[in-house]
Design a protein around this motif. Structure first.
Motif, short mmCIF file in Angstrom:
data_model
loop_
_atom_site.label_atom_id
_atom_site.label_comp_id
_atom_site.label_asym_id
_atom_site.label_seq_id
_atom_site.Cartn_x
_atom_site.Cartn_y
_atom_site.Cartn_z
N GLN A 150 -9.13 -27.02 -30.01
CA GLN A 150 -8.40 -27.52 -28.86
C GLN A 150 -9.18 -28.70 -28.28
OE1 GLN A 150 -8.21 -23.77 -26.70
NE2 GLN A 150 -6.27 -23.23 -27.66
N SER A 151 -8.73 -29.23 -27.18
CA SER A 151 -9.38 -30.42 -26.62
C SER A 151 -10.71 -30.05 -25.97
CB SER A 151 -8.47 -31.07 -25.59
OG SER A 151 -8.37 -30.25 -24.42
N CYS A 152 -11.53 -31.07 -25.72
CA CYS A 152 -12.78 -30.85 -25.00
C CYS A 152 -12.50 -30.46 -23.55
CB CYS A 152 -13.66 -32.10 -25.06
SG CYS A 152 -15.34 -31.83 -24.46
N ALA A 153 -11.43 -30.98 -22.98
CA ALA A 153 -11.04 -30.60 -21.62
C ALA A 153 -10.76 -29.10 -21.55
CB ALA A 153 -9.81 -31.39 -21.18
N VAL A 154 -10.05 -28.57 -22.54
CA VAL A 154 -9.75 -27.14 -22.57
C VAL A 154 -11.03 -26.34 -22.81
CG1 VAL A 154 -8.52 -25.35 -23.88
CG2 VAL A 154 -7.33 -27.43 -23.20
N PHE A 155 -11.92 -26.86 -23.65
CA PHE A 155 -13.23 -26.21 -23.84
C PHE A 155 -13.94 -26.07 -22.49
CE2 PHE A 155 -17.80 -26.36 -24.58
CZ PHE A 155 -17.98 -25.42 -25.58
N SER A 156 -13.91 -27.13 -21.71
CA SER A 156 -14.55 -27.11 -20.39
C SER A 156 -13.91 -26.07 -19.47
CB SER A 156 -14.48 -28.50 -19.76
OG SER A 156 -14.96 -28.48 -18.44
N ILE A 157 -12.59 -25.98 -19.50
CA ILE A 157 -11.88 -25.03 -18.64
C ILE A 157 -12.28 -23.60 -18.98
CG2 ILE A 157 -9.60 -24.10 -18.05
CD1 ILE A 157 -8.51 -26.99 -18.57
N ILE A 191 -3.49 -25.04 -16.21
CA ILE A 191 -4.60 -24.50 -16.97
C ILE A 191 -4.04 -23.67 -18.12
CG2 ILE A 191 -6.07 -24.46 -14.91
CD1 ILE A 191 -5.78 -21.36 -14.97
N PRO A 192 -4.82 -23.39 -19.16
CA PRO A 192 -4.30 -22.58 -20.27
C PRO A 192 -3.73 -21.26 -19.76
CG PRO A 192 -6.38 -23.58 -20.89
CD PRO A 192 -6.19 -23.90 -19.44
N SER A 193 -2.53 -20.95 -20.17
CA SER A 193 -1.82 -19.78 -19.62
C SER A 193 -2.50 -18.47 -19.95
CB SER A 193 -0.37 -19.77 -20.10
OG SER A 193 -0.31 -19.56 -21.50
N PHE A 194 -3.33 -18.44 -21.01
CA PHE A 194 -4.03 -17.20 -21.35
C PHE A 194 -5.00 -16.79 -20.25
CE2 PHE A 194 -3.65 -18.80 -25.98
CZ PHE A 194 -2.35 -18.34 -26.06
N LEU A 195 -5.34 -17.73 -19.35
CA LEU A 195 -6.27 -17.43 -18.26
C LEU A 195 -5.56 -17.00 -16.98
CD1 LEU A 195 -8.81 -20.39 -18.71
CD2 LEU A 195 -9.02 -18.03 -19.52
N LEU A 196 -4.26 -17.05 -16.99
CA LEU A 196 -3.51 -16.69 -15.77
C LEU A 196 -3.42 -15.17 -15.62
CD1 LEU A 196 -0.58 -19.26 -15.98
CD2 LEU A 196 -2.60 -19.36 -14.50
N GLY A 387 -0.35 -21.11 -23.62
CA GLY A 387 -1.67 -21.43 -24.15
C GLY A 387 -2.19 -22.72 -23.57
N ASP A 388 -2.77 -23.56 -24.41
CA ASP A 388 -3.32 -24.84 -23.94
C ASP A 388 -2.26 -25.92 -23.84
OD1 ASP A 388 -3.03 -24.89 -26.74
OD2 ASP A 388 -4.48 -26.51 -26.93
N GLN A 389 -1.02 -25.60 -24.21
CA GLN A 389 0.04 -26.62 -24.25
C GLN A 389 0.31 -27.27 -22.88
OE1 GLN A 389 3.29 -24.48 -26.13
NE2 GLN A 389 1.91 -23.79 -27.76
N PRO A 390 0.43 -26.49 -21.78
CA PRO A 390 0.64 -27.15 -20.47
C PRO A 390 -0.52 -28.06 -20.08
CG PRO A 390 1.24 -24.81 -20.36
CD PRO A 390 0.54 -25.02 -21.67
N THR A 391 -1.74 -27.69 -20.47
CA THR A 391 -2.90 -28.53 -20.18
C THR A 391 -2.83 -29.82 -20.98
OG1 THR A 391 -4.17 -26.48 -19.95
CG2 THR A 391 -5.41 -28.54 -19.97
N ASN A 392 -2.51 -29.71 -22.25
CA ASN A 392 -2.38 -30.90 -23.09
C ASN A 392 -1.29 -31.82 -22.57
OD1 ASN A 392 -4.35 -29.78 -24.74
ND2 ASN A 392 -2.86 -28.91 -26.17
N ALA A 393 -0.17 -31.22 -22.13
CA ALA A 393 0.93 -32.03 -21.58
C ALA A 393 0.48 -32.80 -20.36
CB ALA A 393 2.11 -31.12 -21.23
N LYS A 394 -0.31 -32.15 -19.51
CA LYS A 394 -0.85 -32.82 -18.32
C LYS A 394 -1.63 -34.08 -18.70
CE LYS A 394 -3.11 -33.34 -14.29
NZ LYS A 394 -2.46 -33.80 -13.04
N PHE A 395 -2.47 -33.97 -19.73
CA PHE A 395 -3.30 -35.11 -20.11
C PHE A 395 -2.49 -36.17 -20.85
CE2 PHE A 395 -6.53 -32.10 -18.99
CZ PHE A 395 -7.57 -32.89 -18.50
N SER A 407 9.04 -30.33 -19.40
CA SER A 407 8.86 -28.95 -18.95
C SER A 407 7.44 -28.76 -18.45
CB SER A 407 9.13 -27.98 -20.11
OG SER A 407 8.60 -26.69 -19.85
N ARG A 408 7.24 -27.80 -17.56
CA ARG A 408 5.90 -27.45 -17.10
C ARG A 408 5.37 -26.22 -17.83
NH1 ARG A 408 4.02 -30.33 -13.03
NH2 ARG A 408 2.31 -28.82 -12.72
N GLY A 409 6.18 -25.65 -18.72
CA GLY A 409 5.72 -24.48 -19.47
C GLY A 409 6.64 -23.30 -19.28
N ALA A 410 6.42 -22.27 -20.09
CA ALA A 410 7.26 -21.08 -20.05
C ALA A 410 7.18 -20.38 -18.71
CB ALA A 410 6.87 -20.12 -21.18
#
Length: 487
Positions: A150-157, A191-196, A387-395, A407-410
């Motif tokens: 995944q992205s480095c941004a997601v790694f940081s999150i 943020i990645p939805s797996f963390l919600l 997953g990380d898709q909403p975060t990637n869309a943001k960037f 879309s903002r995600g599921a």
């Protein structure tokens, strides 16, 4: 075995059984093999059978450049009839089983390499969904590394969530915004939805977070990104972790002549159809290997595509890959589309995105698709799900300026109607906004190309990694039991 293979440093790659994990790991494997290493690629036996059925791999070691690429698969306890792990399955049951049985099988496979007349493994590389791979390597005294897919941004999150140093959405405060160093402010649904809290796929998040408890073991964390794309966050996280940005991995492989691929489905022919379309006239639609939309949403996308007036190439996976019902397009859509639309079950996406007729990409914003779009200079219509898709869309949309958000995600749980889809497509394909995002996309493409050429940032990083493997291989001395994991 040829004598040349006997003398090569041996690297063993272990991938989670998912298309989005197999692709970048295999791309890394090809690059390492071309550079003069013996590379063994491994995932679960079920996925290995799918790859063979799709004609993607060979049963014998394949010479690539100065090295070789071979395949060997481990057991996860699943039968021939079992489908690929997917949203329709119980991940909370599968993930512990994968760890338990996968660890036993991988341990034995690694021990057997010398018995089977191959060089000792000097480095094992896993990915974040299989954090136990580092434990297996450590148990045998083999050095390990991680390919972060995944992205480095997601790694940081994930890193900051694991450390608990910054507030994240919780059951009591589900709508908290997240402000991390070197990143823009992220809304709770970015943020990645797996963390919600209460996310149904929280076990995937747990597996990823577990990787962070293991990060003292790998000597390097490779990331499929490039420094020029995420410069600030790569610089910040590199001060904390042994990170090397080595992407876009698919661009490293663009000139490697081999039919080997990570596809678990055989791609349909669509390039001749693209050849028949004018430059910049086609909308490419694909939501990856796992995302599954409701039939009602598929209908709305179909009408949106037809009403937009643009030609389109649409990837609709067959149900066998997910264990769900096949999508059926309305008859009038099929009739009205005619030669203007083409629907396939799988596509050679790298080739499609580099085709001059493709003008924009309606995507779920998985990281593989995102980085392929970025590196191909193709603007996106962002349709993330989880997953990380909403975060990637943001960037992609806000930070890089190469897309339009659909879309903002599921999590927003709404049907995106055909009028909105048509409007977004027209905005991405024609008019001042289309000109702007296309210009930004081309700038990112140029930066990606510079990163992978000789002397580029990613090229230097991957060469440094290969040099380190060669040093460790010399220390191993061909004895698996004494190959040290320490530097």
């Amino acid at each position: 075995m040829t004598s040349s293979m006997d003398s090569l440093p041996h690297v063993f790659l272990v991938s989670f059984p998912g298309q989005g994990h197999i692709n970048p790991m295999l791309r890394l494997g090809k690059k390492l093999a071309v550079s003069g290493l013996l590379v063994t690629f491994s995932t679960t036996a079920n996925l290995g059978r799918d790859m063979k059925k799709a004609g993607s791999i060979s049963d014998t070691p394949t010479p690539l450049g100065r090295g070789f690429l071979r395949f060997e698969f481990f057991d996860d306890g699943r039968t021939n009839e079992d489908s690929v792990p997917s949203l329709s399955m119980s991940f909370d049951q599968y993930m512990p089983q994968l760890r338990r049985l996968g660890s036993i099988s991988l341990l034995q496979i690694l021990k057997n390499q010398i018995k089977e007349n191959r060089p000792a493994v000097s480095c094992v590389i896993g990915n974040p969904f299989v954090p136990w791979v580092c434990d297996v390597a450590d148990q045998l005294g083999i050095a390990s590394a991680v390919l972060w897919v995944q992205s480095c941004a997601v790694f940081s999150i994930y890193s900051h969530h694991f450390n608990g140093s910054i507030p994240f959405p919780s059951e009591t405060q589900p709508n908290v915004d997240v402000q991390l160093p070197s990143l823009p402010l992220l809304k709770h649904d970015e943020i990645p939805s797996f963390l919600l809290p209460n996310n149904p796929l929280h076990d995937i998040g747990k597996a990823i977070l577990e990787q962070f408890s293991n990060l003292s073991k790998p000597f390097c964390i490779l990331i499929d990104t490039f420094e020029e794309l995420e410069s600030e966050i790569v610089d910040f996280m590199s001060k904390k972790f042994p990170i090397k940005a080595v992407g876009p991995l698919f661009m490293h492989c663009s000139e490697i002549k081999t039919r080997i691929s990570g596809d678990c489905l055989r791609a349909d022919e669509c390039m001749e159809w693209l050849d028949s379309k004018p430059k910049g006239s086609v909308v490419y639609v694909s939501f990856g290997s796992v995302v599954y939309l409701k039939q009602e949403q598929v209908d709305e996308i179909a009408y949106g595509l037809i009403n937009s007036g643009f030609s389109f190439l649409w990837v609709l996976k067959p149900p066998a890959s997910l264990g769900v019902k096949r999508h059926v397009l309305p008859n009038e859509i099929t009739e009205e589309a005619g030669e203007r639309g083409k629907v396939v079950q799988w596509s050679p996406q790298e080739q499609v995105l580099s085709h001059p007729s493709v003008a924009c990409f309606m995507t779920h914003c998985g990281w593989n698709s995102s980085v392929e779009a970025i590196s191909s200079g193709v603007p996106v219509v962002a349709f993330p799900q989880w997953g990380d898709q909403p975060t990637n869309a943001k960037f992609l949309v806000d930070a890089l300026g190469i897309g339009i958000r659909l879309s903002r995600g599921a999590g927003e749980d709404r049907l995106i109607k055909r009028d909105e889809i048509e409007k977004c497509l027209k905005e991405a394909m024609e008019g001042p906004k289309a000109v702007e995002i296309r210009k930004n996309a081309l700038e990112r493409q140029i930066a990606a190309e510079k990163a992978v050429v000789d002397g580029g940032s990613s090229d230097k990083n991957i060469k440094q990694f290969i040099d380190e493997i060669r040093k460790r291989s010399l220390v191993c001395g061909g004895n698996l039991q004494v190959c040290p994991s320490a530097t």
